[in-house]
Design a protein around this motif. Structure first.
Motif, mmCIF file in Angstrom:
data_model
loop_
_atom_site.group_PDB
_atom_site.id
_atom_site.type_symbol
_atom_site.label_atom_id
_atom_site.label_comp_id
_atom_site.label_asym_id
_atom_site.label_seq_id
_atom_site.Cartn_x
_atom_site.Cartn_y
_atom_site.Cartn_z
ATOM 1 N N VAL A 1 0.841 -1.202 0.000
ATOM 2 C CA VAL A 1 0.000 0.000 0.000
ATOM 3 C C VAL A 1 0.874 1.250 0.000
ATOM 4 C CG1 VAL A 1 -1.749 1.290 1.291
ATOM 5 C CG2 VAL A 1 -1.898 -1.203 1.164
ATOM 6 N N PHE B 1 2.359 2.161 -3.460
ATOM 7 C CA PHE B 1 1.463 2.801 -4.431
ATOM 8 C C PHE B 1 1.055 4.220 -4.015
ATOM 9 C CE2 PHE B 1 0.646 -1.639 -5.720
ATOM 10 C CZ PHE B 1 0.844 -1.507 -7.082
ATOM 11 N N LEU B 2 1.087 4.536 -2.723
ATOM 12 C CA LEU B 2 0.541 5.813 -2.275
ATOM 13 C C LEU B 2 1.594 6.847 -1.904
ATOM 14 C CD1 LEU B 2 -2.490 4.599 -0.088
ATOM 15 C CD2 LEU B 2 -2.508 5.441 -2.440
ATOM 16 N N MET C 1 3.590 8.869 -4.541
ATOM 17 C CA MET C 1 2.760 9.641 -5.470
ATOM 18 C C MET C 1 2.774 11.131 -5.128
ATOM 19 S SD MET C 1 -0.574 7.173 -5.964
ATOM 20 C CE MET C 1 -1.317 8.357 -7.101
ATOM 21 N N ILE D 1 0.738 13.586 -4.397
ATOM 22 C CA ILE D 1 -0.623 13.904 -3.935
ATOM 23 C C ILE D 1 -0.532 15.089 -2.974
ATOM 24 C CG2 ILE D 1 -2.676 13.064 -2.728
ATOM 25 C CD1 ILE D 1 -1.828 10.247 -3.441
ATOM 26 N N ASN E 1 0.403 12.661 0.343
ATOM 27 C CA ASN E 1 0.624 11.231 0.125
ATOM 28 C C ASN E 1 0.619 10.392 1.407
ATOM 29 O OD1 ASN E 1 3.041 12.338 1.015
ATOM 30 N ND2 ASN E 1 4.134 11.946 -0.901
ATOM 31 N N TRP E 2 1.341 10.818 2.425
ATOM 32 C CA TRP E 2 1.433 9.990 3.631
ATOM 33 C C TRP E 2 0.121 9.997 4.408
ATOM 34 C CZ3 TRP E 2 0.866 12.239 8.482
ATOM 35 C CH2 TRP E 2 1.006 13.615 8.560
ATOM 36 N N VAL F 1 -2.899 10.131 2.950
ATOM 37 C CA VAL F 1 -3.763 9.198 2.227
ATOM 38 C C VAL F 1 -3.424 7.765 2.605
ATOM 39 C CG1 VAL F 1 -4.383 8.332 -0.073
ATOM 40 C CG2 VAL F 1 -4.112 10.789 0.308
ATOM 41 N N PHE F 2 -2.150 7.494 2.835
ATOM 42 C CA PHE F 2 -1.722 6.152 3.273
ATOM 43 C C PHE F 2 -2.348 5.799 4.618
ATOM 44 C CE2 PHE F 2 1.390 3.859 5.959
ATOM 45 C CZ PHE F 2 1.382 2.637 5.303
ATOM 46 N N THR G 1 -6.080 5.188 4.277
ATOM 47 C CA THR G 1 -6.320 3.879 3.658
ATOM 48 C C THR G 1 -6.151 2.756 4.671
ATOM 49 O OG1 THR G 1 -5.504 4.742 1.540
ATOM 50 C CG2 THR G 1 -5.640 2.348 1.782
#
Length: 543
Positions: free
Chosen positions: A210, A213-214, A217, A219, A232-233, A235-236, A239
């Motif tokens: 995971v 992929f995140l 990125m 983001i 990015n972190w 969103v990780f 998730t």
């Protein structure tokens, strides 16, 4: 001529026939009465009460047990996602908050401090209030905290939330092994604990996947005029929280442990669980379950009388009653050694594992020179992480997470090898672990292979030590025992994360030599436990 009285012979014959008829009716009535009495006596015979092992063995092994094992997989992700996420987000968080080494250490330690500080409370609650409900609420709270961690804008708030996440995760992590094992009979129980450990090790593959992929990125978007930044972190972490919420939902659908229900005298509820397990495993109706009465140390009436409101004094008193046996024989010696063993095992495992992304980043930052050893890579570059800091956004090299996935795959594979080996070996014969004293002088594929094998073996050791502790005590002490042994293990993690950075400033090789020393000490403890088992098998062997 004398003439006899008319009808005398006929009267005598009729009377004789009546006597015979009355006799026959008497015997028939007597027979009916006897048969009725025998039937009434049979109806009055009460079925023999069954203990837990007898009751669970009658449920068989089938779809219910397999479903429990499958549901266990997302359940174990809760703890590993909470404890390991700082390791994966640190390259990005370091850029965002401009962290010092001390602040980085506090992010790692906050989770384990929360676990250690709440271990006794969780142990008391588990053995007093039950398994399933506490498991559900603990996982649910962990999911909420992990979700909020993905929204924080200040570092100290993130540390506090990680502390709370440690508190919320402490109970579910240790409780999961106990909860799962209490749905299986003796024939399957020990193997199931290892199966559970094998499935839980899948988290070592899933989480870096995971992150791969995140986190690398690009983001970065803002909400509420910039007051809330999502990158990015974050969103990780969000998730990860979604997976934790899934685990909470699955736990909500589970039954309460029948062994706990019997231990506290709630026999009717336990019997309903046994009937459900029996029905799903065999396909027969629940009413055909062959056992109708259960037996335990506490009766149903005593259970109802023992449920008054719990005051603080009663809370402390009952907690001490549960802890006290571990300071007395016959549990004092084996418990102390097991506590010490897990202290050293988790210290070496987690101190090393949590710092692997940092170590891989250092090696990658050495400009592709694979001939350099671990320590030479660090001295050849000033880059600590391969993260391109663009203001507050960090773009992390995805190769870090690829290497972490390789280590996780080794952990997952080695667990299944261990499960196969236990068919021929006693579960108490622990692996000694692979010494990492030569680790600082390795390079390239040797470094990656050695770290993967070491983490895999030490992770197996952790599960086996917990299994030993769980099987060495009675049911009513099992939750507290598992919590205590894991608490000592987590103290080891906190201790390791405090001393290793200090030793690392002195010398690159010194931390690895120190971990190797703890490995050797753990091997000595294993030998003592094996000898103690031979001398007093009833104390350490499974009940």
């Amino acid at each position: 001529m004398c003439i006899g009285r008319p009808g005398t012979t006929q009267i005598m014959i009729l009377q004789l026939e009546n006597d015979i008829k009355d006799s026959i009716e008497f015997h028939e009535d007597d027979k009916k009465t006897s048969e009725k009495g025998t039937k009434d006596d049979i109806d009055k015979i009460e079925p023999t009460p069954a203990d837990f092992e007898t009751a669970i063995s009658q449920t068989g092994y089938g779809i219910y047990n397999k479903r429990m094992l499958v549901l266990y997989i997302p359940l174990t992700l809760t703890s590993l996602f909470c404890t390991s996420s700082p390791s994966f987000i640190l390259p990005a968080v370091r850029c965002y908050f401009d962290l010092s080494p001390l602040e980085e250490g506090s992010l790692f330690g906050a989770v384990y401090v929360g676990m250690v500080s709440s271990a006794f409370v969780w142990g008391f609650l588990i053995d007093t209030l039950g398994r399933q409900k506490l498991l559900f609420y603990g996982i649910l709270l962990s999911g909420v905290v992990e979700f909020l961690s993905g929204l924080v804008q200040r570092f100290w708030v993130l540390v506090v939330l990680k502390f709370i996440c440690g508190v919320a995760t402490c109970g579910p992590y240790s409780l999961a092994f106990t909860f799962l094992s209490e749905f299986y009979d003796k024939e399957h129980r020990d193997k199931i604990v290892l199966y559970a450990g094998g499935f839980s090790s899948f988290a070592f593959v899933l989480q870096p996947l995971v992150a791969y992929f995140l986190i690398p990125m690009d983001i970065n978007f803002q909400i509420f005029n910039g007051y809330l930044i999502i990158d990015n972190w974050r969103v990780f972490l969000i998730t990860c929280s979604v997976m934790v919420f899934l685990a909470a939902f699955l736990v909500y659908t589970m039954d309460e442990s029948p062994k706990f229900l019997m231990a506290v005298g709630r026999h009717k509820e336990a019997l309903n669980v046994f009937r459900k397990i029996y029905s799903q495993n065999t396909g027969n109706p629940p009413e055909s379950y062959p056992i109708s009465v259960l037996r335990s140390a506490i009766s149903e009436e005593q259970s109802l009388k023992s449920m008054p409101s719990i005051t603080i004094s009663k809370f402390i008193r009952k907690g001490w009653i549960q802890i006290k046996p571990f300071f007395l024989q016959p549990y004092l010696t084996p418990s102390s050694l097991t506590f010490l063993l897990l202290f050293m095992t988790m210290l070496t495992l987690n101190t090393f594992r949590l710092r692997l992304p940092n170590m891989y980043a250092t090696i990658i930052a050495a400009k592709g020179d694979h001939s350099l050893s671990v320590c030479e890579s660090r001295t050849s570059t000033n880059v600590t992480y391969t993260a391109d800091c663009r203001g507050t956004l960090a773009l992390v090299d995805p190769e870090i997470y690829i290497k972490s996935m390789i280590v996780g795959s080794a952990v997952f594979s080695m667990f299944w090898v261990a499960i196969y080996i236990t068919k021929y070996m006693d579960k108490n014969y622990l692996y000694s672990g692979l010494s990492i004293s030569i680790f600082p002088w390795t390079n390239g594929i040797v470094t990656l292979s050695l770290s993967a094998i070491y983490v895999a073996i030490m992770n197996i050791n952790t599960t086996l030590v917990i299994s030993i502790m769980a099987s060495a005590v009675p049911t009513t002490l099992r939750g507290m025992a598992v919590n205590m042994v894991i608490m000592f293990g987590r103290i080891g993690v906190v201790f390791g994360n405090l001393i290793i950075p200090v030793l690392d400033r002195i010398s690159c090789e010194l931390p690895y030599m120190t971990l190797a020393m703890f490995n050797f000490s753990g091997f000595i403890v294993i030998l003592i436990l094996m000898r103690l088992k031979k001398e007093k098998p009833k104390i350490i062997s499974s009940p």
